[in-house]
Design a protein around this motif. Sequence first.
Motif, mmCIF file in Angstrom:
data_model
loop_
_atom_site.group_PDB
_atom_site.id
_atom_site.type_symbol
_atom_site.label_atom_id
_atom_site.label_comp_id
_atom_site.label_asym_id
_atom_site.label_seq_id
_atom_site.Cartn_x
_atom_site.Cartn_y
_atom_site.Cartn_z
ATOM 1 N N UNK A 112 5.048 8.510 5.454
ATOM 2 C CA UNK A 112 5.224 9.466 6.672
ATOM 3 C C UNK A 112 4.746 8.794 8.085
ATOM 4 N N UNK A 113 3.890 7.877 8.075
ATOM 5 C CA UNK A 113 3.576 7.172 9.339
ATOM 6 C C UNK A 113 4.440 6.496 9.717
ATOM 7 N N UNK A 114 5.142 5.622 8.969
ATOM 8 C CA UNK A 114 6.217 4.566 9.437
ATOM 9 C C UNK A 114 7.424 5.194 9.566
ATOM 10 N N UNK A 115 7.909 6.334 8.770
ATOM 11 C CA UNK A 115 9.097 7.051 8.984
ATOM 12 C C UNK A 115 9.045 7.729 10.296
ATOM 13 N N UNK A 116 7.905 8.651 10.528
ATOM 14 C CA UNK A 116 8.042 9.493 11.853
ATOM 15 C C UNK A 116 7.933 8.488 13.035
ATOM 16 N N UNK A 117 7.077 7.629 13.133
ATOM 17 C CA UNK A 117 6.935 6.734 14.049
ATOM 18 C C UNK A 117 8.159 5.935 14.437
ATOM 19 N N UNK A 118 8.765 5.235 13.418
ATOM 20 C CA UNK A 118 10.099 4.531 13.861
ATOM 21 C C UNK A 118 11.038 5.336 14.159
ATOM 22 N N UNK A 119 11.237 6.713 13.485
ATOM 23 C CA UNK A 119 12.339 7.438 14.109
ATOM 24 C C UNK A 119 12.120 7.958 15.619
ATOM 25 N N UNK A 171 15.333 1.036 15.491
ATOM 26 C CA UNK A 171 16.778 1.716 15.106
ATOM 27 C C UNK A 171 17.038 0.807 13.878
ATOM 28 N N UNK A 172 17.114 -0.328 13.976
ATOM 29 C CA UNK A 172 17.290 -1.515 12.752
ATOM 30 C C UNK A 172 16.180 -1.445 11.865
ATOM 31 N N UNK A 173 14.997 -1.153 12.100
ATOM 32 C CA UNK A 173 13.693 -1.510 11.443
ATOM 33 C C UNK A 173 13.660 -0.066 10.727
ATOM 34 N N UNK A 174 14.055 0.791 11.229
ATOM 35 C CA UNK A 174 13.809 2.197 10.538
ATOM 36 C C UNK A 174 14.509 2.151 8.995
ATOM 37 N N UNK A 175 15.350 1.616 8.858
ATOM 38 C CA UNK A 175 16.107 1.188 7.474
ATOM 39 C C UNK A 175 14.991 0.509 6.439
ATOM 40 N N UNK A 176 14.204 -0.226 7.111
ATOM 41 C CA UNK A 176 13.206 -1.023 6.350
ATOM 42 C C UNK A 176 11.913 -0.332 6.020
ATOM 43 N N UNK A 177 11.961 1.181 6.252
ATOM 44 C CA UNK A 177 10.422 1.787 5.766
ATOM 45 C C UNK A 177 10.121 1.853 4.469
ATOM 46 N N UNK A 178 11.218 1.878 3.500
ATOM 47 C CA UNK A 178 10.619 1.758 1.862
ATOM 48 C C UNK A 178 9.988 0.496 1.665
ATOM 49 N N UNK A 179 10.472 -0.849 2.314
ATOM 50 C CA UNK A 179 9.972 -2.003 1.801
ATOM 51 C C UNK A 179 8.700 -2.015 2.532
ATOM 52 N N UNK A 180 8.581 -1.682 3.896
ATOM 53 C CA UNK A 180 7.328 -1.943 4.830
ATOM 54 C C UNK A 180 6.269 -1.102 3.795
ATOM 55 N N UNK A 181 6.751 0.045 3.057
ATOM 56 C CA UNK A 181 5.842 0.907 2.601
ATOM 57 C C UNK A 181 5.407 0.339 1.344
ATOM 58 N N UNK A 182 6.122 -0.413 0.703
ATOM 59 C CA UNK A 182 5.817 -1.102 -0.588
ATOM 60 C C UNK A 182 4.814 -2.318 -0.185
ATOM 61 N N UNK A 183 5.205 -3.050 0.961
ATOM 62 C CA UNK A 183 4.184 -4.072 1.317
ATOM 63 C C UNK A 183 2.623 -3.510 1.628
ATOM 64 N N UNK A 184 2.840 -2.160 2.168
ATOM 65 C CA UNK A 184 1.647 -1.724 2.481
ATOM 66 C C UNK A 184 0.734 -1.414 1.024
ATOM 67 N N UNK A 185 1.526 -0.840 0.045
ATOM 68 C CA UNK A 185 0.880 -0.554 -1.137
ATOM 69 C C UNK A 185 0.324 -1.969 -1.732
ATOM 70 N N UNK A 186 1.293 -2.883 -1.531
ATOM 71 C CA UNK A 186 0.767 -4.164 -2.434
ATOM 72 C C UNK A 186 -0.650 -4.578 -1.601
#
Length: 200
Positions: A142-149, A167-182
């Motif tokens: 939620x943080x990444x999606x809202x902030x990048x948007x 705008x380009x990084x916005x599409x990478x929110x799922x991957x960035x999230x997975x990295x955070x989980x890891x």
Amino acid sequence: MSPTTSRRPIALAVFLIVAGAIGFWAAFQLTLDKLAVLANPNAQLSCNFSLLVGCSKNLNSAQGAIFGFPNPLLGIAGWTAVIAVGVSILAGARFAKWYWMLFNLGVVGALVLVIYLITQSITVLNVLCPWCMVTWLVTIPTFWAVTFYNLKEGNIPVSASVRRFFGKLYGWVPLITIVCYAIVAILAQIQLDWIHNVFV
């Protein structure tokens, strides 16, 4: 393109509703567990699976009531707001920049609180709270999606080049999230050896 003329962020709205519903559910479950503990300090909660995985220790700790009242109440209020924003967007609402910035500030506050609670759970309390982890799982994206948007739309005042970058990084929110989980999983493994204690 200004926020008043740009296309509505339908995908973000749907995500906010889903994430908000999951976060609200986790906060509600924690609230019920807190009420059970208050009624009976020796209550056996359904979220207590082992010494490593459970929520009683968190709920009874000082970290479980940072502002003098149970943390889950913050979650109930906060995730309700997230759901309301998502539903409002789907209904056609278009928010002013100041509204998006205030919403983003709230999301930042949620992430800061979650980082603190993750650290406390792993390094101080030495326990993994199931409902807390559900909250972590939805707060981070939620943080990444809202902030990048907000950065890509210019709701947060930045230059055109920065807007294009996010705008380009916005599409990478799922991957960035997975990295955070890891990262969280690795830190928990180093401190708690959770893989061995849970699965072995």
